[in-house]
Design a protein around this motif. Sequence first.
Motif, PDB file in Angstrom:
ATOM      1  N   ILE A 161      -7.086  42.281   9.812  1.00  0.00           N
ATOM      2  CA  ILE A 161      -7.643  41.595  10.981  1.00  0.00           C
ATOM      3  C   ILE A 161      -9.155  41.809  11.072  1.00  0.00           C
ATOM      4  CG2 ILE A 161      -7.487  41.302  13.477  1.00  0.00           C
ATOM      5  CD1 ILE A 161      -5.024  40.386  12.017  1.00  0.00           C
ATOM      6  N   GLY A 162      -9.638  42.982  10.651  1.00  0.00           N
ATOM      7  CA  GLY A 162     -11.085  43.207  10.612  1.00  0.00           C
ATOM      8  C   GLY A 162     -11.759  42.203   9.693  1.00  0.00           C
ATOM      9  N   ALA A 163     -11.156  41.952   8.532  1.00  0.00           N
ATOM     10  CA  ALA A 163     -11.727  40.983   7.587  1.00  0.00           C
ATOM     11  C   ALA A 163     -11.638  39.567   8.147  1.00  0.00           C
ATOM     12  CB  ALA A 163     -10.990  41.072   6.241  1.00  0.00           C
ATOM     13  N   VAL A 164     -10.528  39.238   8.819  1.00  0.00           N
ATOM     14  CA  VAL A 164     -10.394  37.924   9.464  1.00  0.00           C
ATOM     15  C   VAL A 164     -11.520  37.737  10.478  1.00  0.00           C
ATOM     16  CG1 VAL A 164      -9.012  36.581  11.097  1.00  0.00           C
ATOM     17  CG2 VAL A 164      -7.892  37.714   9.173  1.00  0.00           C
ATOM     18  N   SER A 165     -11.737  38.762  11.295  1.00  0.00           N
ATOM     19  CA  SER A 165     -12.743  38.692  12.341  1.00  0.00           C
ATOM     20  C   SER A 165     -14.144  38.524  11.743  1.00  0.00           C
ATOM     21  CB  SER A 165     -12.669  39.953  13.197  1.00  0.00           C
ATOM     22  OG  SER A 165     -13.449  39.813  14.336  1.00  0.00           O
ATOM     23  N   PHE A 166     -14.404  39.255  10.656  1.00  0.00           N
ATOM     24  CA  PHE A 166     -15.713  39.176  10.011  1.00  0.00           C
ATOM     25  C   PHE A 166     -15.968  37.773   9.465  1.00  0.00           C
ATOM     26  CE2 PHE A 166     -18.322  39.459   6.137  1.00  0.00           C
ATOM     27  CZ  PHE A 166     -19.483  39.969   6.678  1.00  0.00           C
ATOM     28  N   ALA A 167     -15.036  37.288   8.619  1.00  0.00           N
ATOM     29  CA  ALA A 167     -15.243  35.977   7.989  1.00  0.00           C
ATOM     30  C   ALA A 167     -15.232  34.864   9.039  1.00  0.00           C
ATOM     31  CB  ALA A 167     -14.168  35.732   6.932  1.00  0.00           C
ATOM     32  N   GLY A 168     -14.297  34.957   9.983  1.00  0.00           N
ATOM     33  CA  GLY A 168     -14.215  33.941  11.032  1.00  0.00           C
ATOM     34  C   GLY A 168     -15.492  33.876  11.849  1.00  0.00           C
ATOM     35  N   SER A 169     -16.048  35.038  12.184  1.00  0.00           N
ATOM     36  CA  SER A 169     -17.260  35.067  13.001  1.00  0.00           C
ATOM     37  C   SER A 169     -18.440  34.486  12.247  1.00  0.00           C
ATOM     38  CB  SER A 169     -17.569  36.502  13.425  1.00  0.00           C
ATOM     39  OG  SER A 169     -16.544  36.994  14.241  1.00  0.00           O
ATOM     40  N   VAL A 170     -18.503  34.742  10.927  1.00  0.00           N
ATOM     41  CA  VAL A 170     -19.602  34.178  10.139  1.00  0.00           C
ATOM     42  C   VAL A 170     -19.526  32.648  10.169  1.00  0.00           C
ATOM     43  CG1 VAL A 170     -20.546  33.956   7.807  1.00  0.00           C
ATOM     44  CG2 VAL A 170     -19.905  36.199   8.673  1.00  0.00           C
ATOM     45  N   VAL A 171     -18.298  32.096  10.081  1.00  0.00           N
ATOM     46  CA  VAL A 171     -18.159  30.642  10.120  1.00  0.00           C
ATOM     47  C   VAL A 171     -18.536  30.095  11.502  1.00  0.00           C
ATOM     48  CG1 VAL A 171     -16.586  28.689   9.817  1.00  0.00           C
ATOM     49  CG2 VAL A 171     -16.374  30.679   8.345  1.00  0.00           C
ATOM     50  N   THR A 172     -18.105  30.781  12.581  1.00  0.00           N
ATOM     51  CA  THR A 172     -18.485  30.305  13.918  1.00  0.00           C
ATOM     52  C   THR A 172     -19.999  30.335  14.078  1.00  0.00           C
ATOM     53  OG1 THR A 172     -18.251  32.510  14.885  1.00  0.00           O
ATOM     54  CG2 THR A 172     -16.360  31.058  15.052  1.00  0.00           C
ATOM     55  N   PHE A 173     -20.636  31.392  13.528  1.00  0.00           N
ATOM     56  CA  PHE A 173     -22.099  31.473  13.577  1.00  0.00           C
ATOM     57  C   PHE A 173     -22.698  30.263  12.866  1.00  0.00           C
ATOM     58  CE2 PHE A 173     -26.086  32.653  11.488  1.00  0.00           C
ATOM     59  CZ  PHE A 173     -26.847  33.026  12.578  1.00  0.00           C
ATOM     60  N   ALA A 174     -22.200  29.981  11.645  1.00  0.00           N
ATOM     61  CA  ALA A 174     -22.736  28.872  10.856  1.00  0.00           C
ATOM     62  C   ALA A 174     -22.555  27.543  11.581  1.00  0.00           C
ATOM     63  CB  ALA A 174     -22.067  28.829   9.480  1.00  0.00           C
ATOM     64  N   LYS A 175     -21.421  27.398  12.288  1.00  0.00           N
ATOM     65  CA  LYS A 175     -21.178  26.151  13.012  1.00  0.00           C
ATOM     66  C   LYS A 175     -22.139  25.998  14.183  1.00  0.00           C
ATOM     67  CE  LYS A 175     -16.426  25.141  11.860  1.00  0.00           C
ATOM     68  NZ  LYS A 175     -15.446  24.098  12.129  1.00  0.00           N
ATOM     69  N   LEU A 176     -22.258  27.054  15.003  1.00  0.00           N
ATOM     70  CA  LEU A 176     -23.102  26.949  16.196  1.00  0.00           C
ATOM     71  C   LEU A 176     -24.578  26.857  15.831  1.00  0.00           C
ATOM     72  CD1 LEU A 176     -21.368  29.446  18.630  1.00  0.00           C
ATOM     73  CD2 LEU A 176     -21.365  26.972  18.732  1.00  0.00           C
ATOM     74  N   GLN A 177     -24.952  27.509  14.736  1.00  0.00           N
ATOM     75  CA  GLN A 177     -26.341  27.485  14.282  1.00  0.00           C
ATOM     76  C   GLN A 177     -26.627  26.188  13.523  1.00  0.00           C
ATOM     77  OE1 GLN A 177     -28.102  30.093  15.272  1.00  0.00           O
ATOM     78  NE2 GLN A 177     -30.048  29.521  14.375  1.00  0.00           N
ATOM     79  N   GLY A 213     -16.762  21.988  17.024  1.00  0.00           N
ATOM     80  CA  GLY A 213     -17.897  22.698  17.617  1.00  0.00           C
ATOM     81  C   GLY A 213     -17.714  23.069  19.081  1.00  0.00           C
ATOM     82  N   ALA A 214     -17.145  22.153  19.880  1.00  0.00           N
ATOM     83  CA  ALA A 214     -17.031  22.416  21.314  1.00  0.00           C
ATOM     84  C   ALA A 214     -16.048  23.535  21.615  1.00  0.00           C
ATOM     85  CB  ALA A 214     -16.591  21.145  22.023  1.00  0.00           C
ATOM     86  N   ASP A 215     -15.099  23.740  20.707  1.00  0.00           N
ATOM     87  CA  ASP A 215     -14.073  24.762  20.930  1.00  0.00           C
ATOM     88  C   ASP A 215     -14.459  26.129  20.371  1.00  0.00           C
ATOM     89  OD1 ASP A 215     -12.385  23.030  22.215  1.00  0.00           O
ATOM     90  OD2 ASP A 215     -11.376  22.410  20.371  1.00  0.00           O
ATOM     91  N   VAL A 216     -15.597  26.186  19.663  1.00  0.00           N
ATOM     92  CA  VAL A 216     -15.964  27.428  18.983  1.00  0.00           C
ATOM     93  C   VAL A 216     -16.066  28.638  19.922  1.00  0.00           C
ATOM     94  CG1 VAL A 216     -17.872  28.539  17.747  1.00  0.00           C
ATOM     95  CG2 VAL A 216     -16.935  26.397  16.907  1.00  0.00           C
ATOM     96  N   PRO A 217     -16.640  28.472  21.159  1.00  0.00           N
ATOM     97  CA  PRO A 217     -16.694  29.650  22.049  1.00  0.00           C
ATOM     98  C   PRO A 217     -15.323  30.280  22.304  1.00  0.00           C
ATOM     99  CG  PRO A 217     -18.106  27.932  22.886  1.00  0.00           C
ATOM    100  CD  PRO A 217     -17.370  27.331  21.729  1.00  0.00           C
ATOM    101  N   ILE A 218     -14.285  29.454  22.398  1.00  0.00           N
ATOM    102  CA  ILE A 218     -12.935  29.997  22.611  1.00  0.00           C
ATOM    103  C   ILE A 218     -12.525  30.847  21.414  1.00  0.00           C
ATOM    104  CG2 ILE A 218     -10.511  29.381  22.971  1.00  0.00           C
ATOM    105  CD1 ILE A 218     -11.483  26.780  24.244  1.00  0.00           C
ATOM    106  N   VAL A 219     -12.854  30.348  20.208  1.00  0.00           N
ATOM    107  CA  VAL A 219     -12.492  31.088  18.999  1.00  0.00           C
ATOM    108  C   VAL A 219     -13.282  32.393  18.898  1.00  0.00           C
ATOM    109  CG1 VAL A 219     -12.407  30.997  16.496  1.00  0.00           C
ATOM    110  CG2 VAL A 219     -11.826  28.996  17.822  1.00  0.00           C
ATOM    111  N   ILE A 220     -14.543  32.369  19.321  1.00  0.00           N
ATOM    112  CA  ILE A 220     -15.327  33.608  19.321  1.00  0.00           C
ATOM    113  C   ILE A 220     -14.633  34.638  20.204  1.00  0.00           C
ATOM    114  CG2 ILE A 220     -17.530  34.690  19.917  1.00  0.00           C
ATOM    115  CD1 ILE A 220     -18.905  32.063  19.364  1.00  0.00           C
ATOM    116  N   SER A 221     -14.181  34.181  21.379  1.00  0.00           N
ATOM    117  CA  SER A 221     -13.498  35.088  22.296  1.00  0.00           C
ATOM    118  C   SER A 221     -12.209  35.640  21.674  1.00  0.00           C
ATOM    119  CB  SER A 221     -13.186  34.349  23.599  1.00  0.00           C
ATOM    120  OG  SER A 221     -12.493  35.188  24.477  1.00  0.00           O
ATOM    121  N   LEU A 222     -11.490  34.773  20.948  1.00  0.00           N
ATOM    122  CA  LEU A 222     -10.242  35.214  20.297  1.00  0.00           C
ATOM    123  C   LEU A 222     -10.541  36.263  19.216  1.00  0.00           C
ATOM    124  CD1 LEU A 222      -7.155  34.646  20.121  1.00  0.00           C
ATOM    125  CD2 LEU A 222      -7.677  33.117  18.225  1.00  0.00           C
TER     126      LEU A 222
END
Lengths: 110, 276
Positions: free
Chosen positions: B129-145, B205-214
């Motif tokens: 789950i740590g690896a999921v969180s790391f990779a997932g967060s990098v993708v959310t960053f790339a999307k929002l940025q 993109g609009a749903d990304v904040p929810i995923v960040i919270s998850l």
Amino acid sequence: MNEPMVWLTIFVLSVFVGVEVVSKVSSTLHTPLMSGANAIHGIILVGAILVTGSTDEPVAIGIGLLAVVLAAINLVGGFVVTDRMLEMFSGKKKPARPAESDDSKVGGAL
Amino acid sequence: MPTWVQLAYLAAGVCFILALKGLSSPRTARRGNLIGAAAAAAATVVVFFQTDLQNVQLIIGAIVIGSVIGAVGARKVQMTQMPQMVALFNGVGGGAAALVALLELSEFLHVGADIESFTAFATAFTVLIGAVSFAGSVVTFAKLQELMTTRPVVFAGMPVVVGLVVVGSIVLTVLLTISPEMPVAVALAVLGLAFGLLLVLPVGGADVPIVISLLNAFTGLTVAASGYILENPLLLIAGTLVGASGTLLTILMAKGMGRSVLNTLFGAFRGGSTLG
């Protein structure tokens, strides 16, 4: 009570406390609350320090120090960025108190 | 562990509860955040008195480097870019938790300690789950940025690939629980990274904040599990608090946007309309 039961008890009670303390959060505070919670799990820094401090293998020390750096970024950055979000809230609210409805929009857009 | 250290950890845990409580109300939010920061700082000092630690100077150097990077990043970021900054901070936290679990496993194996199966399971959980969180967060960053498209990314056969990754993760988790070995743990980490990518790519993109919270709640749970592995009550309490409150917050955020969490994650698979 044997030891696994003690840990399980702490875990279950913490779940209830965690749900309870945020159950009445106002929607304008969703993002700062998420950010603050994010900062709190940066406390994994304590774990990173413990594993790095209990090994003398160079590779393990290197990986441990990387974990310490990452955790410290999470912890310090998390609290600072949360404070900045909240500063924006209060900073906007105090000088322009009549424009209350505007403020809630700003907060909501966060 | 000296008694005063245990009491200090208890006090820090209570402060984290007060911090979350404070953050839930506009009047007390800023004070709540400061209470949390103070407790974290105190715990970071106290840990050096928990046991005899080696490499203390290196560790302090690493703390300083990380703190400076975190503080400068948080100060410099523009207001509009704060959500992706939070995503990035969350990701590195998840990465740190996964590394901590891997290191503790290698230390257990190194000294030839008997690893109980629940400890091995907690290790598998944290690594995955740590690896999921790391990779997932990098993708959310790339999307929002806007480093990549903010539209949902799906490809032909993606559900099959996701299914294979899920099955593979479960198999490796069971394997690591039964016989804890380093190669299995590393493979699980790699699978977790792939899982994180696949989980976030289909999210618009609009749903990304929810995923960040998850993902934030996910990281909280990994920290709780590392608390069990390291027998550190503060990590267990703090991680569980974040995992539980983060899960509720994710549901509340999704509800606020008129969506369900599952629809946010998997909506893109259900055909044309959500792709646009």
